[in-house]
Scaffold this active site. Structure first.
Site, short mmCIF file in Angstrom:
data_model
loop_
_atom_site.label_atom_id
_atom_site.label_comp_id
_atom_site.label_asym_id
_atom_site.label_seq_id
_atom_site.Cartn_x
_atom_site.Cartn_y
_atom_site.Cartn_z
N HIS A 1 -22.72 -35.16 -43.84
CA HIS A 1 -23.52 -34.06 -43.32
C HIS A 1 -22.72 -33.24 -42.30
O HIS A 1 -22.71 -32.00 -42.34
CB HIS A 1 -24.79 -34.62 -42.67
CG HIS A 1 -25.62 -33.58 -41.98
ND1 HIS A 1 -26.32 -32.61 -42.67
CD2 HIS A 1 -25.85 -33.35 -40.65
CE1 HIS A 1 -26.96 -31.83 -41.80
NE2 HIS A 1 -26.69 -32.26 -40.59
N LYS B 1 -30.85 -30.03 -27.44
CA LYS B 1 -31.89 -30.23 -28.45
C LYS B 1 -33.26 -30.32 -27.79
O LYS B 1 -34.24 -29.69 -28.26
CB LYS B 1 -31.59 -31.52 -29.23
CG LYS B 1 -32.62 -31.91 -30.30
CD LYS B 1 -32.50 -31.05 -31.53
CE LYS B 1 -33.46 -31.49 -32.64
NZ LYS B 1 -32.95 -32.60 -33.44
N ASN C 1 -30.36 -24.87 -36.63
CA ASN C 1 -29.81 -24.92 -37.99
C ASN C 1 -28.51 -24.14 -38.13
O ASN C 1 -28.09 -23.84 -39.25
CB ASN C 1 -30.84 -24.36 -38.99
CG ASN C 1 -32.02 -25.30 -39.17
OD1 ASN C 1 -31.85 -26.48 -39.43
ND2 ASN C 1 -33.22 -24.77 -39.02
N GLU D 1 -22.37 -32.00 -34.88
CA GLU D 1 -23.64 -31.59 -34.28
C GLU D 1 -23.49 -31.39 -32.77
O GLU D 1 -24.19 -30.55 -32.18
CB GLU D 1 -24.73 -32.62 -34.58
CG GLU D 1 -25.10 -32.75 -36.05
CD GLU D 1 -25.95 -31.59 -36.57
OE1 GLU D 1 -26.27 -30.67 -35.79
OE2 GLU D 1 -26.29 -31.60 -37.77
N ARG E 1 -52.02 -42.94 -42.45
CA ARG E 1 -52.12 -41.62 -41.79
C ARG E 1 -51.42 -41.58 -40.43
O ARG E 1 -51.69 -40.68 -39.62
CB ARG E 1 -53.58 -41.17 -41.66
CG ARG E 1 -54.29 -41.02 -43.00
CD ARG E 1 -55.64 -40.36 -42.83
NE ARG E 1 -56.28 -40.14 -44.13
CZ ARG E 1 -57.11 -40.97 -44.70
NH1 ARG E 1 -57.41 -42.12 -44.11
NH2 ARG E 1 -57.64 -40.70 -45.88
N HIS F 1 -26.16 -24.91 -40.93
CA HIS F 1 -26.86 -25.78 -41.87
C HIS F 1 -27.27 -25.08 -43.17
O HIS F 1 -27.47 -25.75 -44.18
CB HIS F 1 -28.10 -26.38 -41.20
CG HIS F 1 -27.79 -27.45 -40.21
ND1 HIS F 1 -27.02 -27.22 -39.09
CD2 HIS F 1 -28.12 -28.77 -40.17
CE1 HIS F 1 -26.91 -28.35 -38.39
NE2 HIS F 1 -27.57 -29.30 -39.04
N LYS G 1 -38.44 -34.35 -36.36
CA LYS G 1 -38.32 -33.94 -37.76
C LYS G 1 -38.05 -35.17 -38.61
O LYS G 1 -37.01 -35.82 -38.47
CB LYS G 1 -37.15 -32.96 -37.93
CG LYS G 1 -37.49 -31.51 -37.75
CD LYS G 1 -36.26 -30.67 -38.09
CE LYS G 1 -36.61 -29.22 -38.24
NZ LYS G 1 -35.43 -28.41 -38.62
N ARG H 1 -36.61 -22.76 -32.48
CA ARG H 1 -36.04 -24.03 -32.94
C ARG H 1 -35.13 -23.84 -34.15
O ARG H 1 -34.23 -24.67 -34.40
CB ARG H 1 -37.16 -25.03 -33.27
CG ARG H 1 -36.62 -26.40 -33.68
CD ARG H 1 -37.69 -27.46 -33.69
NE ARG H 1 -37.15 -28.74 -34.17
CZ ARG H 1 -37.74 -29.90 -34.01
NH1 ARG H 1 -38.89 -29.99 -33.37
NH2 ARG H 1 -37.20 -31.01 -34.49
N HIS I 1 -26.12 -27.43 -45.93
CA HIS I 1 -27.02 -28.14 -46.83
C HIS I 1 -26.75 -27.77 -48.29
O HIS I 1 -26.86 -28.61 -49.19
CB HIS I 1 -28.48 -27.83 -46.49
CG HIS I 1 -28.99 -28.55 -45.29
ND1 HIS I 1 -30.17 -28.23 -44.66
CD2 HIS I 1 -28.48 -29.60 -44.59
CE1 HIS I 1 -30.37 -29.04 -43.64
NE2 HIS I 1 -29.35 -29.88 -43.57
N GLU J 1 -40.90 -25.50 -35.10
CA GLU J 1 -39.96 -24.56 -35.71
C GLU J 1 -40.64 -23.30 -36.23
O GLU J 1 -40.47 -22.89 -37.37
CB GLU J 1 -39.16 -25.24 -36.84
CG GLU J 1 -37.85 -24.52 -37.15
CD GLU J 1 -36.96 -25.28 -38.11
OE1 GLU J 1 -36.60 -24.71 -39.13
OE2 GLU J 1 -36.61 -26.44 -37.81
#
Length: 360
Positions: free
Chosen positions: A264, A226, A244, A184, A121, A247, A142, A240, A251, A236
């Site tokens: 990427h 960032k 993206n 990026e 956990r 993206h 993330k 936030r 993606h 997000e």
């Protein structure tokens, strides 16, 4: 060496950046709360050949260590390798006083962070980025793995205890990897830092310019953007999502070509160019997309990759994006350089521009 404090609602932690600073690891870990029973280093089969031994030699005099090596590339962000990492941790008897170290790029950081977040956990982890691309992924918490129907669809927000960014580790990167990470950096400039955008155009004319102080500068400035966004919106739920930019389509391109077939950063670069073109039509403004295409091509980004793809299949992928609501595509669009927002876009307009790009 410079230190930047990353602040979120759930945690504040240090980011150290400089050259040859891995030797700071033992003193950094000693500052962590409680005794560390064991450290599990997760890395990939490329990075391990270059840097694992150095990290082991630095930490072995102080800590009990174990390491687990995954394949390089997006294929490692899977249920299978996630499970294998947990199995290794259990066999090595890691407990709640243990640590995970993510030694690698974005794939390693995402997978190792998700392992740390879910093992018993949640146990602490430290990011040691070894790529330029990881300047984005190593900060902000993330962590995730991929599903065959979408990238990063299974994960959580889980902040590291620290990020140690030794830029000397980037010297082994091939140009294609530097280009991937640089996309990026461009993204951070376009969404929130006009000064960085102008600095990049003036100072980074090719990937060979990403050396020493210039490299440290782009990493630090990108991370500052960032960090500022993450401090305002850790989970997000709002701003936030602007991170993206490029993206949504990026993606989709990665998934449609097959993970690992395009980097990427290359996919995100194409996604940003498309988002700029879409922004021009949506806002009825001239953002001079053609000049962006020329700029991106000067770095070697594959600006014509859409000609290989099917617009209908890309749209279906885009509908699965995490920003989508009730099958409506929401994208980050640019009003002007340094100012972006999340907008619900008509599918018909996206389809029209994709058809122009894919068949034009």
């Amino acid at each position: 060496m410079e230190e930047l404090q990353i602040k979120t609602n759930s945690k504040q932690y240090p980011l150290l950046i400089g050259s040859n600073i891995l030797t700071e690891l033992p003193s950094l870990l000693k500052k962590m709360k409680g005794k560390i029973s064991k450290i599990m280093i997760i890395t990939d089969d490329t990075i391990s050949n270059y840097h694992l031994q150095s990290v082991l030699e630095i930490l072995e005099p102080v800590y009990k260590l174990t390491s687990f090596i995954i394949p390089s590339g997006e294929k490692a962000k899977s249920f299978d390798y996630f499970y294998q990492c947990h199995t290794h941790a259990l066999k090595e008897k890691l407990d709640r006083s243990s640590f995970v170290i993510a030694l690698g790029g974005g794939v390693v950081g995402d997978l190792a962070g998700f392992v740390a977040a879910t093992y018993m956990r949640g146990i602490p982890f430290v990011q040691i980025p070894t790529t330029l691309l990881a300047h984005d992924s190593a900060v902000g918490g993330k962590v995730a793995i991929n599903h065959e129907l979408g990238k990063n669809m299974i994960g959580v927000f889980y902040q590291p205890e620290a990020v140690v960014y030794d830029v000397s580790l980037l010297k082994t990167l091939p140009e294609a990897e530097m280009r991937s990470g640089f996309a990026e950096v461009i993204k951070h400039a376009l969404i929130k830092d006009v000064d960085l955008y102008h600095w990049l155009q003036k100072n980074i004319l090719s990937m060979s310019d990403l050396q020493e102080k210039k490299l440290e500068h782009v990493i630090l400035q990108g991370i500052k953007v960032k960090a500022e966004v993450v401090a305002e919106d850790e989970f997000e739920t709002g701003i936030r999502a602007i991170l993206n930019f490029g993206h949504t389509l990026g993606h989709a391109i990665e998934a449609e070509l097959g993970y690992g077939k395009i980097s990427h950063g290359d996919a995100v670069a194409v996604g940003m160019l498309f988002a700029i073109r879409l922004s021009e039509r949506h806002y009825n403004v001239d953002l001079f997309q053609s000049s962006f295409i020329t700029w991106f091509e000067s770095y070697g980004y594959p600006t014509n990759v859409l000609k290989e793809l099917n617009p209908d299949l890309l749209i279906e992928r885009m509908k699965r994006d995490k920003k989508s609501v009730e099958d409506k595509i929401r994208m980050v669009l640019m009003r002007e350089i340094g100012s972006v927002e999340v907008v619900e876009v008509e599918e018909s307009l996206i389809r029209l521009l994709l058809e122009e790009a894919c068949h034009g």
